[in-house]
Design a protein around this motif. Structure first.
Motif, short mmCIF file in Angstrom:
data_model
loop_
_atom_site.label_atom_id
_atom_site.label_comp_id
_atom_site.label_asym_id
_atom_site.label_seq_id
_atom_site.Cartn_x
_atom_site.Cartn_y
_atom_site.Cartn_z
N MET A 3 0.83 -1.19 0.00
CA MET A 3 0.00 0.00 0.00
C MET A 3 0.87 1.25 0.00
O MET A 3 1.91 1.28 0.63
N ARG A 4 0.42 2.25 -0.73
CA ARG A 4 1.11 3.55 -0.75
C ARG A 4 0.29 4.56 0.02
O ARG A 4 -0.94 4.46 0.06
N LEU A 5 0.98 5.55 0.57
CA LEU A 5 0.30 6.62 1.30
C LEU A 5 0.58 7.94 0.60
O LEU A 5 1.74 8.28 0.34
N SER A 6 -0.48 8.66 0.29
CA SER A 6 -0.36 9.96 -0.37
C SER A 6 -1.13 11.00 0.45
O SER A 6 -1.84 10.66 1.39
N SER A 250 -6.10 9.03 15.78
CA SER A 250 -5.01 8.42 16.56
C SER A 250 -4.21 7.53 15.62
O SER A 250 -4.67 7.17 14.54
N PHE A 251 -3.01 7.18 16.06
CA PHE A 251 -2.15 6.33 15.24
C PHE A 251 -2.81 4.96 15.01
O PHE A 251 -2.84 4.46 13.89
N ASP A 252 -3.37 4.40 16.08
CA ASP A 252 -4.02 3.09 15.97
C ASP A 252 -5.24 3.15 15.05
O ASP A 252 -5.50 2.21 14.30
N ALA A 253 -5.98 4.27 15.12
CA ALA A 253 -7.16 4.43 14.24
C ALA A 253 -6.72 4.39 12.78
O ALA A 253 -7.37 3.76 11.94
N PHE A 254 -5.58 5.03 12.50
CA PHE A 254 -5.10 5.02 11.11
C PHE A 254 -4.68 3.62 10.68
O PHE A 254 -5.03 3.17 9.59
N VAL A 255 -3.94 2.92 11.54
CA VAL A 255 -3.46 1.57 11.19
C VAL A 255 -4.65 0.64 10.94
O VAL A 255 -4.65 -0.13 9.97
N ASP A 256 -5.67 0.73 11.79
CA ASP A 256 -6.88 -0.09 11.60
C ASP A 256 -7.57 0.25 10.27
O ASP A 256 -7.99 -0.64 9.52
N PHE A 257 -7.69 1.54 10.00
CA PHE A 257 -8.34 2.02 8.77
C PHE A 257 -7.58 1.52 7.54
O PHE A 257 -8.16 0.99 6.59
N ALA A 258 -6.26 1.70 7.57
CA ALA A 258 -5.43 1.29 6.43
C ALA A 258 -5.52 -0.22 6.21
O ALA A 258 -5.67 -0.68 5.07
N LEU A 298 1.84 -2.57 8.09
CA LEU A 298 1.13 -3.33 7.05
C LEU A 298 2.11 -3.86 6.02
O LEU A 298 1.72 -4.45 5.02
N GLY A 299 3.41 -3.58 6.26
CA GLY A 299 4.40 -3.95 5.25
C GLY A 299 4.33 -3.05 4.04
O GLY A 299 4.65 -3.44 2.93
#
Length: 300
Positions: A3-6, A250-258, A298-299
């Motif tokens: 996955m890429r982040l923009s 939050s950081f965890d909210a982002f990781v879950d979302f991604a 997520l690698g």
């Protein structure tokens, strides 16, 4: 491919007062791409500072060297394929081949009648989009184009020397309806979704949103199969900020979302650069941490 982040940088800052620095910071943080809206005005920013997409991207292209740049999204609301093609060709050259055109049918809103036109019906919007995208494809891949359509025409329109990116710069087509998905399948190098507005506006949950996006992706797959294309050839871009989720809380909210969206096949997430006192308010330090570390788990 991971996955890429923009990021999405709204054109709300004067270039001399932080405008340039935001684009440069996006590159420093390692974002894959930085996009901007292509609107004349937008929602809550209607009566505040708002600059044009093409000059902003031109300036961003000269202020950066690696970051991909683009619109998310351009629409026919106030654009014509002939003039837009020339601007995109120039942008692609100035940026050294770093431009992606996000393109959609547009919606009714502040700039949909800015040229004094009547509000278009959903059908007319789809009709225009159905002509706009193929003509733009022609203009960006052929030296000379003559075309006569219902809504758009070109008379010996010249686009020499063509795009730096061959055969042309990539199109990221925003679509959820059948006609738009066909255009994405035929002309897109990527597909864009913001989720399903019915879910967000109707009080739906994050889980409802995921179900809706899965359905969109499945319909894209069918549209690709119909034109003999592998849906895996298209990147799948999610512009966040319009679903019930709060990934920047939050950081965890982002990781879950991604993670949840990666499971749906989304391979590029776009997060809005924080803007105080707006829909896109977020903690800048947290945003920067998400930019640099958010996909590692997520690698990505």
């Amino acid at each position: 491919m991971g996955m890429r982040l923009s990021t999405l940088i709204l054109p709300v800052r004067r270039w001399s007062e932080g405008g340039r620095e935001v684009w440069q910071r996006a590159e420093e943080l390692g974002f894959h791409a930085a996009y901007t809206y292509d609107h004349l005005s937008w929602r809550s920013f209607r009566d505040t500072t708002w600059f044009g997409a093409v000059p902003t991207l031109t300036a961003a292209a000269t202020a950066t060297s690696r970051l991909r740049l683009g619109t998310l999204v351009t629409s026919p609301n106030f654009r014509h394929p002939v003039t837009l093609a020339k601007e995109l060709l120039s942008l692609d050259d100035i940026s050294g081949g770093r431009i992606t055109l996000g393109i959609g049918a547009g919606t009714n809103g502040f700039d949909s009648t800015a040229l004094g036109q009547e509000q278009w019906s959903p059908r007319e919007r789809a009709d225009r989009f159905g002509e706009f995208v193929p003509l733009l494809d022609k203009l960006l891949t052929q030296d000379v184009v003559t075309y006569e359509g219902t809504h758009y025409s070109a008379d010996e329109a010249r686009n020499i020397p063509g795009c730096v990116q061959r055969p042309r710069l990539p199109f990221a087509v925003a679509a959820t309806g059948p006609r738009g998905l066909k255009l994405a399948a035929r002309y897109g190098q990527a597909w864009v979704t913001t989720g399903d507005p019915k879910v967000s506006n109707g009080g739906g949950t994050s889980a409802d949103s995921l179900v809706a996006i899965r359905g969109q992706a499945e319909r894209l797959g069918k549209a690709c199969a119909e034109v003999g294309r592998d849906a895996g050839e298209l990147r799948k871009i999610m512009l966040s900020g319009f679903t019930p989720d709060r990934p920047l809380d939050s950081f965890d909210a982002f990781v879950d979302f991604a993670g949840a969206h990666a499971e749906l096949g989304i391979d590029e997430l776009v997060i809005h650069w924080p803007i105080a006192d707006s829909l896109f308010e977020a903690d800048l330090a947290l945003f920067e941490r998400i930019a640099t570390e958010g996909l590692a788990q997520l690698g990505g």
